[in-house]
Design a protein around this motif. Structure first.
Motif, PDB file in Angstrom:
ATOM      1  N   GLY A 161       0.778  -1.228   0.000  1.00 10.97           N
ATOM      2  CA  GLY A 161       0.000   0.000   0.000  1.00 10.97           C
ATOM      3  C   GLY A 161       0.804   1.269   0.000  1.00 10.97           C
ATOM      4  N   ASN A 162       2.040   1.254  -0.450  1.00 12.82           N
ATOM      5  CA  ASN A 162       2.818   2.492  -0.460  1.00 12.82           C
ATOM      6  C   ASN A 162       3.787   2.592  -1.636  1.00 12.82           C
ATOM      7  N   VAL A 163       3.571   1.786  -2.661  1.00 17.36           N
ATOM      8  CA  VAL A 163       4.371   1.902  -3.874  1.00 17.36           C
ATOM      9  C   VAL A 163       3.452   1.848  -5.091  1.00 17.36           C
ATOM     10  N   PHE A 164       4.013   2.108  -6.260  1.00 16.73           N
ATOM     11  CA  PHE A 164       3.218   2.088  -7.484  1.00 16.73           C
ATOM     12  C   PHE A 164       2.996   0.660  -7.960  1.00 16.73           C
ATOM     13  N   ASP A 165       1.830   0.406  -8.548  1.00 15.74           N
ATOM     14  CA  ASP A 165       1.476  -0.948  -8.959  1.00 15.74           C
ATOM     15  C   ASP A 165       2.266  -1.422 -10.165  1.00 15.74           C
ATOM     16  N   PRO A 238       3.026  -4.471 -14.937  1.00 12.17           N
ATOM     17  CA  PRO A 238       1.993  -4.586 -13.902  1.00 12.17           C
ATOM     18  C   PRO A 238       2.396  -5.618 -12.858  1.00 12.17           C
ATOM     19  N   TYR A 239       2.060  -5.347 -11.598  1.00 14.93           N
ATOM     20  CA  TYR A 239       2.362  -6.302 -10.543  1.00 14.93           C
ATOM     21  C   TYR A 239       1.532  -7.570 -10.682  1.00 14.93           C
ATOM     22  N   GLY A 240       0.316  -7.421 -11.189  1.00 13.95           N
ATOM     23  CA  GLY A 240      -0.518  -8.589 -11.452  1.00 13.95           C
ATOM     24  C   GLY A 240      -1.435  -8.995 -10.325  1.00 13.95           C
ATOM     25  N   ASN A 241      -1.778  -8.056  -9.435  1.00 14.48           N
ATOM     26  CA  ASN A 241      -2.744  -8.377  -8.383  1.00 14.48           C
ATOM     27  C   ASN A 241      -4.055  -8.865  -8.990  1.00 14.48           C
TER      28      ASN A 241
END
Length: 286
Positions: A161-165, A238-241
């Motif tokens: 919750g504190n970095v870019f996705d 993309p992180y891929g959440n």
């Protein structure tokens, strides 16, 4: 059977909800179809107030399950149906109604903004140097920042919750900024630990701060004549959440932004015998 409503997210954590949010979708345990959607989202940029998603799913209970959320522009905001932020967390689900992320039902789910463009602002020049700042923004051109308690960023872990996705897993695609012509002028960032790092002709953004401004300086090479700009890199992974197939399976399909790519603000700064010419203004790039 598990069911309930998830309020996503809360200002208690460094979360991001864009003002452009008009739709949200929730996926549980990587299912191909959403367990819940919302079209009545309300947000004030960066405050962390946003959507409540009602969901229903056949789940083993009591047990821990993975919840992934994307928020997007929906059908009314341009660009339509485009991701603004994503997040993922695990919660223990019990039989009956579950209000997740509230009270004793776990921490609110943190969403991480997807950078699509930058705003450059130049405050002025003196001697060989100019000062300015860069602001990351989402697909709807809202700046990305967090309200509430900020914690040290964990590079490459957007679900904190504190970095870019879209900086990739373990920051495999970090956001960098440099001069496009270092023989004329160079760029460095202002120390803003732990949100930025700086080196020779490069500034790297690792985490999201509360101001949405990342200061930098550019400096003309001694005796140099000519113009130079700022070129950016990173933000392509993309992180891929929420997976691409989950997004494309929504109706209508939702797109994940391609990212800012390599943005070159050509001829932004001018050097005359090593002196930076005074300039002020704002440049929007995408």
């Amino acid at each position: 059977m598990g069911g309930g409503g998830s309020r996503l997210p809360s200002a208690q954590l460094p979360t991001y909800v864009s003002t452009a949010t008009t739709h949200a979708a929730l996926f549980i345990d990587g299912a191909a179809t959403p367990a819940g959607q919302a079209t009545s989202c309300s947000a004030s940029n960066g405050t962390g107030t946003g959507c409540t998603i009602s969901w229903s799913a056949n789940l083993s209970v009591p047990a821990m399950h993975s919840f992934a959320v994307e928020i997007d522009t929906g059908a009314t905001v341009v660009p339509h149906n485009t991701v603004l932020a994503e997040g993922k967390a695990s919660y223990t689900v019990f039989p009956g109604n579950n209000t997740l992320g509230s009270g004793g039902n776990g921490s609110p789910l943190s969403l991480n903004g997807v950078v699509n463009t930058y705003f450059y602002s130049i405050s002025g020049c003196a001697g060989a140097s100019c000062s300015g700042s860069v602001t990351p923004a989402d697909a709807a051109s809202y700046s990305i920042f967090y309200a509430g308690a900020l914690t040290t960023p964990t590079p490459g872990v957007p679900t904190s919750g504190n970095v870019f996705d879209n900086a990739g897993i373990n920051n495999t695609s970090p956001f960098t900024f440099a001069s496009d012509t270092p023989s004329i002028g160079t760029m460095t960032g202002t120390a803003q630990a732990p949100w930025t790092t700086t080196g020779t002709n490069v500034m790297t953004i690792l985490g999201v701060n509360a101001s949405d401004l990342f200061p930098f300086q550019v400096t003309c090479v001694a005796g140099a004549n000519g113009k130079f700009g700022v070129v950016s890199g990173g933000g392509a992974l993309p992180y891929g959440n929420v997976t691409a197939s989950e997004l494309s399976g929504l109706s209508p399909a939702v797109l994940y932004p391609a990212g800012p790519g390599g943005l070159d603000t050509t001829n932004l700064f001018t050097c005359a015998n090593g002196v930076a010419l005074s300039a002020t203004g704002t440049i929007i790039t995408n």
